[in-house]
Design a protein around this motif. Structure first.
Motif, mmCIF file in Angstrom:
data_model
loop_
_atom_site.group_PDB
_atom_site.id
_atom_site.type_symbol
_atom_site.label_atom_id
_atom_site.label_comp_id
_atom_site.label_asym_id
_atom_site.label_seq_id
_atom_site.Cartn_x
_atom_site.Cartn_y
_atom_site.Cartn_z
ATOM 1 N N GLU A 221 0.821 -1.206 0.000
ATOM 2 C CA GLU A 221 0.000 0.000 0.000
ATOM 3 C C GLU A 221 0.860 1.263 0.000
ATOM 4 O O GLU A 221 1.920 1.321 0.622
ATOM 5 N N LEU A 223 0.385 3.792 1.484
ATOM 6 C CA LEU A 223 0.412 4.396 2.823
ATOM 7 C C LEU A 223 1.636 3.971 3.628
ATOM 8 O O LEU A 223 2.025 4.640 4.580
ATOM 9 N N VAL A 224 2.250 2.866 3.243
ATOM 10 C CA VAL A 224 3.290 2.270 4.093
ATOM 11 C C VAL A 224 4.519 3.177 4.202
ATOM 12 O O VAL A 224 4.892 3.852 3.257
ATOM 13 N N LYS A 258 -4.120 1.898 -2.753
ATOM 14 C CA LYS A 258 -4.541 3.035 -1.914
ATOM 15 C C LYS A 258 -3.819 4.325 -2.300
ATOM 16 O O LYS A 258 -3.521 5.166 -1.445
ATOM 17 N N ASP A 260 -4.987 6.660 -3.758
ATOM 18 C CA ASP A 260 -5.924 7.783 -3.612
ATOM 19 C C ASP A 260 -5.958 8.317 -2.179
ATOM 20 O O ASP A 260 -6.677 9.272 -1.903
ATOM 21 N N THR A 261 -5.170 7.733 -1.273
ATOM 22 C CA THR A 261 -5.276 8.151 0.128
ATOM 23 C C THR A 261 -4.067 8.947 0.624
ATOM 24 O O THR A 261 -3.972 9.264 1.805
ATOM 25 N N ILE A 262 -3.138 9.275 -0.264
ATOM 26 C CA ILE A 262 -1.850 9.786 0.216
ATOM 27 C C ILE A 262 -1.496 11.189 -0.257
ATOM 28 O O ILE A 262 -0.386 11.669 0.008
ATOM 29 N N ASP A 263 -2.408 11.858 -0.957
ATOM 30 C CA ASP A 263 -2.105 13.181 -1.536
ATOM 31 C C ASP A 263 -0.795 13.126 -2.328
ATOM 32 O O ASP A 263 -0.652 12.272 -3.183
ATOM 33 N N LYS A 265 2.165 12.425 -1.047
ATOM 34 C CA LYS A 265 3.197 11.657 -0.346
ATOM 35 C C LYS A 265 3.426 10.320 -1.054
ATOM 36 O O LYS A 265 3.109 9.249 -0.542
ATOM 37 N N GLN A 287 -11.832 2.191 -4.700
ATOM 38 C CA GLN A 287 -12.438 0.949 -4.249
ATOM 39 C C GLN A 287 -13.408 0.348 -5.255
ATOM 40 O O GLN A 287 -14.172 -0.540 -4.906
#
Ligand code: GTP
Ligand code: GTP
Ligand code: MG
Ligand code: MG
Lengths: 306, 306
Positions: A221, A223-224, A258, A260-263, A265, A287
């Motif tokens: 992901e 996000l990691v 994911k 789409d969740t990190i702007d 970053k 999703q």
């Protein structure tokens, strides 16, 4: 005398470490705020420094732009795949050989393996490829029903044997079934596992050794943080250490989820490619089934540097 | 726990400084850099690390003026205070009251471990003689209800959910009402994973919170999360009244620094950690003893009672 005159006008002395350090520090900090793993940000800056040391500095360029340009080049080089995998071409090749093309989805818990497996299924179907899912997460509650739901929605066959079965054997039977029913591709879902969990890594290695998939796709992901590096390194390491065949299979590609969740970053993409040397083959960015994209290397590099 | 590794590195950095015969700017800078590196490698938010560095420098410089002070002690005290501030939000979390219908709502990013943790949480209290119940207000994820149902069944905990109803708000309301009537004293509401970039998902969360009227909202966070942790946690906090954090997957290799960022962003304490996929792999977490243990090594002991 002429050459010495030209030099004094056009360029200054060779670059030294101290000249580069302030600009590199700024870049390193920026990479880390963009979620590049700390060690990798450090190594990158070291290699950029090494590439610039001793070079002549043009008098009209600032050091910071020289460093920035060198970093940009390095990032592009790292992120541009050395070896490209064309799944659709390989699927057709396998088909000509009269066998299904097998993709195994692996990764730690909760990163999005099953969901993105379904997206890949959708993508393949869009390209007129017939797909079968294999429910080889026989451990986590609801895992089989989750995959079954996707199969039903996408109207594709699923091979399942319920819970608590040996996933390696379920995959084997699934592939046999796909041969029988002439499916082009088998997508094998596996249970999430921590890279340090020896018994579970052993089970994964068994699944891969026994079934010799065409593609081992690591799902990670976006996000990691720093752990992404460890995940990829250890998955590869365990696949080597626990291999029972002469030539161990490694991870062939990355599916980055994911996104789409990190702007902005976006650093995990860089960390993962840097440590594994394999390309990001798909990017999950939502999703629903259509939220699957290809990595845009240029835009990643841009995000990392601004 | 791996967070302890961080404590060890910080202690070593300070020890090294203590070994220096003379503490000047350079020794201090080296010590702070080493501490910062350890924090960044553990995924603490970059900005928080920089703030901490600056705060310490400020304190140390101020005290420079006052003659006769022990510089080394001042630095150590400053580091200790800064770390305490990061881990300890200064207020305790809501504690469920036995015999009353406590409603607890779980929220968090996709795949962070909410559903698994809901059962662990219920099971933890059930063992202590409580009457917990689970409500599945995730109507989005494929197989979500099956997952919760299978977990609940294994733990013999009553559950509420639906295969056909698509409105999580309705399910939350019905579920909470049902279990209140049945005199359950711990009603746990599981929700879908969501992220700040999708406003409609946050709106849905607000509505679920409105009808469930929770006594406590628990933010569940994956220990491997990187630099996106702070922003996401803060967005959740701004949308619903997050009052506690649970950090999952601490059995992995991640150092869990994202959790420190989440504590800072939600101003809520970590109350439990997840250490595996099984129901009983769950530990209570108390900030103060943890900080003491984390920093109670070597030279730290002198500061414990301040
Ligand atoms: N926002 C977003 N969510 C995603 C994406 N991919 C997957 N998810 C969500 O992440 C959660 C976990 O996905 P799963 O597919 O169940 O993950 P998994 O890796 O199969 O999980 P385990 O099998 O339990 O290890 C679900 O809520 C998915 O909807 C993505 O690209 N973006
Ligand atoms: N190793 C380990 N795995 C965990 C832990 N907690 C949860 N998991 C696993 O993480 C994965 C995701 O957990 P879920 O409970 O489905 O996560 P979720 O937040 O409900 O996911 P969504 O509902 O899709 O947002 C599953 O494979 C769980 O078994 C933990 O403490 N350790
Ligand atoms: Mg799965
Ligand atoms: Mg869930």
């Amino acid at each position: 005398w002429f050459s010495s005159l030209v030099q004094s006008v056009a360029g200054k002395a060779a670059l030294e470490k101290a000249d580069l350090e302030p600009a590199l520090k700024v870049l390193k900090d920026r990479l880390m705020t963009k979620n590049v793993a700390a060690d990798i940000a450090e190594k990158l800056c070291d290699s950029v420094a090494a590439s610039l040391l001793g070079k002549k500095q043009g008098s009209f360029t600032r050091i910071s732009s020289t460093v920035q340009a060198a970093m940009e080049e390095a990032l592009l080089r790292i992120l541009t795949p050395k070896r490209s995998v064309d799944i659709l071409r390989d699927v057709h090749q396998a088909k000509e050989q009269g066998r299904p093309y097998v993709i195994v989805f692996v990764g730690v818990n909760g990163v999005g393996k099953s969901t993105n497996l379904a997206k890949v299924a959708y993508w393949l179907v869009q390209h007129d490829v017939s797909v079968m899912m294999a429910a080889c997460d026989t451990f986590r509650s609801g895992a089989v029903e989750q995959l079954r739901t996707h199969a039903r929605r996408l109207q594709i066959p699923i091979f399942e044997k319920g819970y608590e079965k040996d996933p390696a054997m379920v995959a084997k039977e699934a592939i046999r079934e796909a041969v029988r029913t002439q499916q082009d591709v088998v997508l094998v879902d596996t249970a999430g596992r921590m890279q340090d969990n020896e018994p579970l890594m052993r089970a994964l290695s068994k699944l891969i050794n026994l079934n010799e998939p065409d593609l081992v796709l690591f799902v990670g992901e976006a996000l990691v943080g720093n752990d992404g590096v460890d995940q990829l390194t250890k998955f590869n390491q365990k696949l080597v250490d626990l291999s029972t065949t002469g030539s161990p299979r490694l991870i062939d590609g990355i599916l980055l989820t994911k996104f789409d969740t990190i702007d902005d970053k976006v650093g995990a993409a860089l960390s993962m490619v840097y440590v594994s040397g394999v390309p990001v083959m798909f990017v999950g960015c939502g999703q629903t089934y259509t939220d699957l994209k290809k990595l845009n290397v240029k835009s990643i590099v841009k995000s990392l540097l601004v | 726990m791996v967070l302890a590794e961080l404590g060890g590195r910080i202690s070593r950095a300070l020890q090294q400084m203590s070994n220096a015969t003379l503490i000047d700017e350079k020794v201090l800078a080296e010590c702070l850099n080493e501490i910062s590196r350890a924090l960044l490698q553990a995924d603490v938010q970059f900005k928080m690390v920089m703030n901490m560095q600056n705060n310490i420098k400020k304190i140390v410089n101020l005290d420079d003026l006052a003659a006769g002070h022990n510089k080394r002690k001042i630095i150590q005290q400053a580091v200790f205070n800064e770390l305490c501030n990061m881990l300890d939000p200064g207020k305790a979390a809501f504690v469920p009251k036995k015999g009353k219908p406590n409603v607890i709502m779980f929220v968090g990013l996709q795949g962070s471990g909410k559903t698994t943790t809901c059962t662990k949480y219920a099971y933890h209290y059930q063992k202590k003689g409580w009457k917990p119940a689970l409500v599945c207000a995730d109507t989005f994820r494929a197989g979500a209800f099956d997952q919760l149902k299978q977990n609940a069944t294994k733990a013999k905990i009553p559950f509420y959910g639906s295969y056909t109803e698509t409105d999580p708000v309705k399910i939350a309301q019905e579920g909470v009402d049902t279990f209140k009537k049945e005199n359950c004293d711990l009603i746990i509401v599981d929700t879908s994973g969501r992220h700040k970039q999708e406003a409609s998902l946050f709106e849905e969360m607000r509505q679920v919170a409105e009808v469930s009227n929770p006594d406590l909202v628990i933010f569940v966070m994956d220990s491997s999360i990187g630099q996106a942790a702070f922003d996401q946690a803060q967005a959740f906090k701004q949308s619903v009244a997050v009052g506690a954090v649970i950090v999952t997957k601490m059995d992995g290799h991640a150092k869990g620094g994202g959790a420190l960022s989440a504590v800072a962003a939600t101003k809520s304490p970590v109350i439990f950690i997840g250490t595996g996929e099984h129901m009983d792999e769950f530990e209570a977490f108390e900030t103060k003893p943890f900080v003491s243990r984390l920093l109670g090594m070597g030279d730290w002991s002198g500061f414990m009672d301040k």
